[in-house]
Design a protein around this motif. Structure first.
Motif, PDB file in Angstrom:
ATOM      1  N   LEU A   1      19.185  73.336  54.572  1.00  0.00           N
ATOM      2  CA  LEU A   1      19.061  74.036  55.850  1.00  0.00           C
ATOM      3  C   LEU A   1      20.382  74.667  56.260  1.00  0.00           C
ATOM      4  O   LEU A   1      21.459  74.146  55.969  1.00  0.00           O
ATOM      5  CB  LEU A   1      18.631  73.065  56.951  1.00  0.00           C
ATOM      6  CG  LEU A   1      17.294  72.371  56.791  1.00  0.00           C
ATOM      7  CD1 LEU A   1      17.107  71.372  57.919  1.00  0.00           C
ATOM      8  CD2 LEU A   1      16.170  73.369  56.795  1.00  0.00           C
TER       9      LEU A   1
ATOM     10  N   SER B   1      14.899  66.866  49.644  1.00  0.00           N
ATOM     11  CA  SER B   1      14.949  67.446  50.989  1.00  0.00           C
ATOM     12  C   SER B   1      15.360  68.912  50.906  1.00  0.00           C
ATOM     13  O   SER B   1      15.979  69.355  49.947  1.00  0.00           O
ATOM     14  CB  SER B   1      15.919  66.661  51.871  1.00  0.00           C
ATOM     15  OG  SER B   1      17.224  66.734  51.345  1.00  0.00           O
ATOM     16  N   ARG B   2      14.994  69.663  51.916  1.00  0.00           N
ATOM     17  CA  ARG B   2      15.305  71.095  51.941  1.00  0.00           C
ATOM     18  C   ARG B   2      16.743  71.343  52.370  1.00  0.00           C
ATOM     19  O   ARG B   2      17.298  70.623  53.190  1.00  0.00           O
ATOM     20  CB  ARG B   2      14.376  71.814  52.898  1.00  0.00           C
ATOM     21  CG  ARG B   2      12.950  71.782  52.462  1.00  0.00           C
ATOM     22  CD  ARG B   2      12.316  73.103  52.782  1.00  0.00           C
ATOM     23  NE  ARG B   2      10.933  73.094  52.368  1.00  0.00           N
ATOM     24  CZ  ARG B   2      10.477  73.862  51.399  1.00  0.00           C
ATOM     25  NH1 ARG B   2      11.281  74.666  50.776  1.00  0.00           N
ATOM     26  NH2 ARG B   2       9.206  73.820  51.062  1.00  0.00           N
TER      27      ARG B   2
ATOM     28  N   THR C   1      15.514  77.388  56.780  1.00  0.00           N
ATOM     29  CA  THR C   1      15.426  76.879  55.415  1.00  0.00           C
ATOM     30  C   THR C   1      15.844  77.972  54.447  1.00  0.00           C
ATOM     31  O   THR C   1      15.548  79.154  54.635  1.00  0.00           O
ATOM     32  CB  THR C   1      13.997  76.425  55.072  1.00  0.00           C
ATOM     33  OG1 THR C   1      13.127  77.532  55.180  1.00  0.00           O
ATOM     34  CG2 THR C   1      13.549  75.320  55.983  1.00  0.00           C
ATOM     35  N   THR C   2      16.549  77.572  53.390  1.00  0.00           N
ATOM     36  CA  THR C   2      17.005  78.527  52.391  1.00  0.00           C
ATOM     37  C   THR C   2      16.023  78.646  51.237  1.00  0.00           C
ATOM     38  O   THR C   2      16.151  79.534  50.415  1.00  0.00           O
ATOM     39  CB  THR C   2      18.370  78.096  51.841  1.00  0.00           C
ATOM     40  OG1 THR C   2      18.243  76.812  51.253  1.00  0.00           O
ATOM     41  CG2 THR C   2      19.412  78.069  52.937  1.00  0.00           C
TER      42      THR C   2
ATOM     43  N   ARG D   1      16.089  73.154  47.343  1.00  0.00           N
ATOM     44  CA  ARG D   1      15.992  71.728  47.647  1.00  0.00           C
ATOM     45  C   ARG D   1      17.187  70.987  47.081  1.00  0.00           C
ATOM     46  O   ARG D   1      17.759  71.376  46.080  1.00  0.00           O
ATOM     47  CB  ARG D   1      14.707  71.145  47.081  1.00  0.00           C
ATOM     48  CG  ARG D   1      13.464  71.690  47.751  1.00  0.00           C
ATOM     49  CD  ARG D   1      12.236  70.972  47.234  1.00  0.00           C
ATOM     50  NE  ARG D   1      11.035  71.496  47.844  1.00  0.00           N
ATOM     51  CZ  ARG D   1      10.422  70.930  48.868  1.00  0.00           C
ATOM     52  NH1 ARG D   1      10.876  69.832  49.379  1.00  0.00           N
ATOM     53  NH2 ARG D   1       9.338  71.467  49.372  1.00  0.00           N
TER      54      ARG D   1
END
Length: 59
Positions: free
Chosen positions: A35, A32-33, A23-24, A27
């Motif tokens: 990635l 959502s995250r 994960t960075t 968002r």
């Protein structure tokens, strides 16, 4: 009844888990995250060692 796995040696660097998601911290607009998907450098994402090339020596 036991399940039969392929008889291929696992990669020593990733232990058979060749792809990871990192994960960075940011968002997307939908929540959502963000990635990063990273492949193992040693096995190029296969999870198994590549067979060694045969080398002939001698005559």
């Amino acid at each position: 009844m036991p399940q039969h796995a392929p008889n291929l040696p696992l990669c020593r660097d990733c232990d058979g888990f060749p792809v990871v998601a990192i994960t960075t911290g940011t968002r997307h607009t939908d929540g959502s995250r963000a990635l990063l998907r990273v492949l193992c450098r040693a096995c190029q994402g296969t999870g198994h060692n590549r067979p060694a090339a045969l080398a002939r020596t001698g005559r």
